[in-house]
Every structure is written in structure tokens, then in C-alpha cells.
Design an enzyme around this catalytic site. Structure first.
Site, PDB file in Angstrom:
ATOM      1  N   GLY A  58      56.592  56.186  67.825  1.00  7.58           N
ATOM      2  CA  GLY A  58      55.745  56.928  66.893  1.00  7.58           C
ATOM      3  C   GLY A  58      56.154  58.382  66.779  1.00  7.58           C
ATOM      4  O   GLY A  58      57.340  58.691  66.587  1.00  7.58           O
ATOM      5  N   GLU A  59      55.183  59.300  66.938  1.00  8.47           N
ATOM      6  CA  GLU A  59      55.472  60.732  66.793  1.00  8.47           C
ATOM      7  C   GLU A  59      56.409  61.253  67.867  1.00  8.47           C
ATOM      8  O   GLU A  59      56.869  62.397  67.791  1.00  8.47           O
ATOM      9  CB  GLU A  59      54.164  61.524  66.822  1.00  8.47           C
ATOM     10  CG  GLU A  59      53.459  61.420  68.158  1.00  8.47           C
ATOM     11  CD  GLU A  59      52.155  62.207  68.215  1.00  8.47           C
ATOM     12  OE1 GLU A  59      51.124  61.613  68.543  1.00  8.47           O
ATOM     13  OE2 GLU A  59      52.193  63.418  67.931  1.00  8.47           O
ATOM     14  N   GLY A  61      59.371  59.841  68.629  1.00  9.14           N
ATOM     15  CA  GLY A  61      60.757  59.482  68.376  1.00  9.14           C
ATOM     16  C   GLY A  61      61.103  58.047  68.724  1.00  9.14           C
ATOM     17  O   GLY A  61      60.225  57.179  68.797  1.00  9.14           O
ATOM     18  N   ASP A  89      58.633  50.742  59.282  1.00  8.18           N
ATOM     19  CA  ASP A  89      59.417  50.002  58.283  1.00  8.18           C
ATOM     20  C   ASP A  89      60.409  50.940  57.594  1.00  8.18           C
ATOM     21  O   ASP A  89      61.549  50.553  57.330  1.00  8.18           O
ATOM     22  CB  ASP A  89      58.491  49.373  57.237  1.00  8.18           C
ATOM     23  CG  ASP A  89      57.430  48.492  57.882  1.00  8.18           C
ATOM     24  OD1 ASP A  89      57.778  47.754  58.813  1.00  8.18           O
ATOM     25  OD2 ASP A  89      56.264  48.553  57.453  1.00  8.18           O
TER      26      ASP A  89
END
Lengths: 156, 116
Positions: A58-59, A61, A89
């Protein structure tokens, strides 16, 4: 992917044997490997079939594993994240698009592909739905690539 | 070599700490296609939607050089719908509603032109 693990585990495991590169998130990697450490999880999952594995965080990396090597791509810290839907995606799209364009599946080029995946994911989350990606220009993509290089390069 | 994208083309309704949408176009294959289109012009999509799916969105994919011949449009049926709500950290989400609709009977078929 949780859906496939929960509902047709045997067929899913069978399918994995034929996979060259698998991109999943950290939660999925932990569920699939039954291992909390992502480094250990990656080893277990690679034994199931995939030659290369990307674990998206996610945030925070993404991690690339393969050929006994490891690479970390950061996510661009953004002031505004409106909607994370489709980020993973978009990452996959940027990743595979770069591989197709270059026709090179060496580990070095997979590293670049992970960065291009992160670039596309960073745009995706800036607006709701597909809006940001559908209006995006090539110029914006190349400028953001430069931001990624600045974000993580340093000299020793 | 081309990229074959098999996945959902869908409607989403999303709630995040920053706002809320009605039904908007989404789906894994839609995002993958759009993102990949900045690098590749050999994208082939295999998916299914109902006749409620906007023609403009299919055109938007075509404008991004996505070959949509493998996108089945089922007359009288509804597009896959997902609705979700994100938590404050945006890293986790709850599914509010999933309506499989056309996905329930989806038979992915490779058009002849995709086999070349």
C-alpha cells in the site's frame, strides 16, 4: 485473491505452479504462506511456483523477490489520497506494460517495472475511480518517474 | 508479444474519508488496461459486462488502444457491482455489497483474433 484462497484453495495452488510473476499484497502473502515475516513468506510462496514475487504494501511501497535477490520500491508520499481503489491493479498494469514495452525480463528490468507500477498506482489514488488514469498524459508519467528517482536515490 | 488482460470490468460505489461516489466505472481489468496503456499498445481485454455498462467507458478503453473484442456485452443482464468503505488509514476496507451479476455465468472466451 483472498476470495480464491478461501473458496477454491486446491485449484488456486495448482494454478500457482504455472505462474512466473505473482503480485499480491502483504495481507495476501501472509495468508498464503501462513508466515508473518514477508521475507520468509516470499521464500515459501516462491516454492509454490512463482519465479518472481511482488508484495505490495500500500502506501509503504512494494517489495520484489526473485533469483535470491530483493528490491524495494517506495510509494510516493502524497498530500492527498482520495481513493485507493484500483491502486494495486494500476501497479500491475504499469509493471506488465513496462515489461512488454522493453521485452526484457531480467531482474534489473523487473526493478524498473516495479517503479513504473508504483508510478501508475500513485496517480490512481489521486481521484475517485478511473478518473485520474483516464485523463493522464505521458508527460505527467515521465515527470513523476523523476520524482520517484529523487525520492529514493542517494550517494554513499 | 501482446498483453492479455482477463479480469473484471465493473461498477463500484466507494466511500473513503474524503467522499463518497455513486456507481462509477471500475474493475481490476479496467485499471490494469488503463495503466498498461501508457507503456504498451498491444493490450487485449477479455471480460464481461451487462448492457447497463456505459458505451462511453468502452470507448474510453478503445481510446487508450485497448482491444476490446474480447469484452462480452450481455443483453438484458447487469454488470458486476462492488461497494466498499475504507477505514481512516485507507489501507483496509470493508465490502458493503457484492453483486456478481454477469460474472456468475462468465465464460472467458479468447476471440480468434487474439490467438494470432
Amino acid at each position: 485473491m483472498n476470495f480464491w484462497m478461501d473458496n477454491c484453495y486446491v485449484r488456486f495452488k495448482d494454478c500457482l505452479k504455472n505462474v512466473d510473476v505473482l503480485t499480491i499484497n502483504d495481507e495476501e502473502a501472509r495468508q498464503l504462506s501462513e508466515e508473518y515475516s514477508l521475507v520468509k513468506a516470499a521464500k515459501i510462496i516462491q516454492k509454490m511456483g512463482p519465479k518472481y514475487l511482488v508484495i505490495k504494501k500500500g502506501e509503504h511501497g512494494a517489495l520484489l523477490f526473485g533469483e535470491e535477490k530483493m528490491f524495494f520500491a517506495p510509494a510516493l508520499p502524497l498530500e492527498n489520497v482520495f481513493d485507493p481503489t484500483g491502486a494495486g491493479d494500476s501497479f500491475a498494469g504499469g509493471f506488465i506494460g513496462h515489461l512488454q514495452k522493453t521485452g526484457d525480463i531480467s531482474f534489473e528490468n523487473l526493478k524498473s517495472a516495479v517503479i513504473f507500477g508504483s508510478v501508475m498506482a500513485s496517480f490512481c489514488v489521486e481521484k475517485f475511480g478511473t478518473e485520474r488514469l483516464s485523463e493522464l498524459t505521458d508527460n505527467e508519467v515521465s515527470n513523476r518517474l523523476t520524482e520517484f528517482v529523487k525520492l529514493s536515490s542517494f550517494s554513499v | 508479444m501482446s498483453i492479455l488482460i482477463v479480469g473484471t470490468v465493473a461498477f463500484d460505489a466507494i466511500e473513503t474519508p474524503f467522499g463518497k461516489t455513486d456507481k462509477i466505472v471500475g474493475g481490476a481489468a479496467t485499471y490494469i488496461s488503463l495503466a498498461a496503456s501508457f507503456f504498451s499498445n498491444k493490450l487485449r481485454l477479455v471480460s464481461v459486462v451487462g448492457d447497463d455498462f456505459p458505451k462511453e467507458s468502452i470507448q474510453m478503453l478503445k481510446d487508450h488502444k485497448v482491444d476490446t473484442e474480447g469484452l462480452q456485452i450481455k443483453e438484458g443482464e447487469k454488470t458486476f457491482f462492488w461497494s466498499g468503505k475504507y477505514h481512516n488509514d485507507m489501507n483496509s476496507r470493508d465490502t458493503v455489497d457484492t453483486q456478481l451479476n454477469v460474472l456468475e455465468t462468465f465464460d472467458p472466451i479468447l476471440p480468434e483474433s487474439f490467438t494470432r
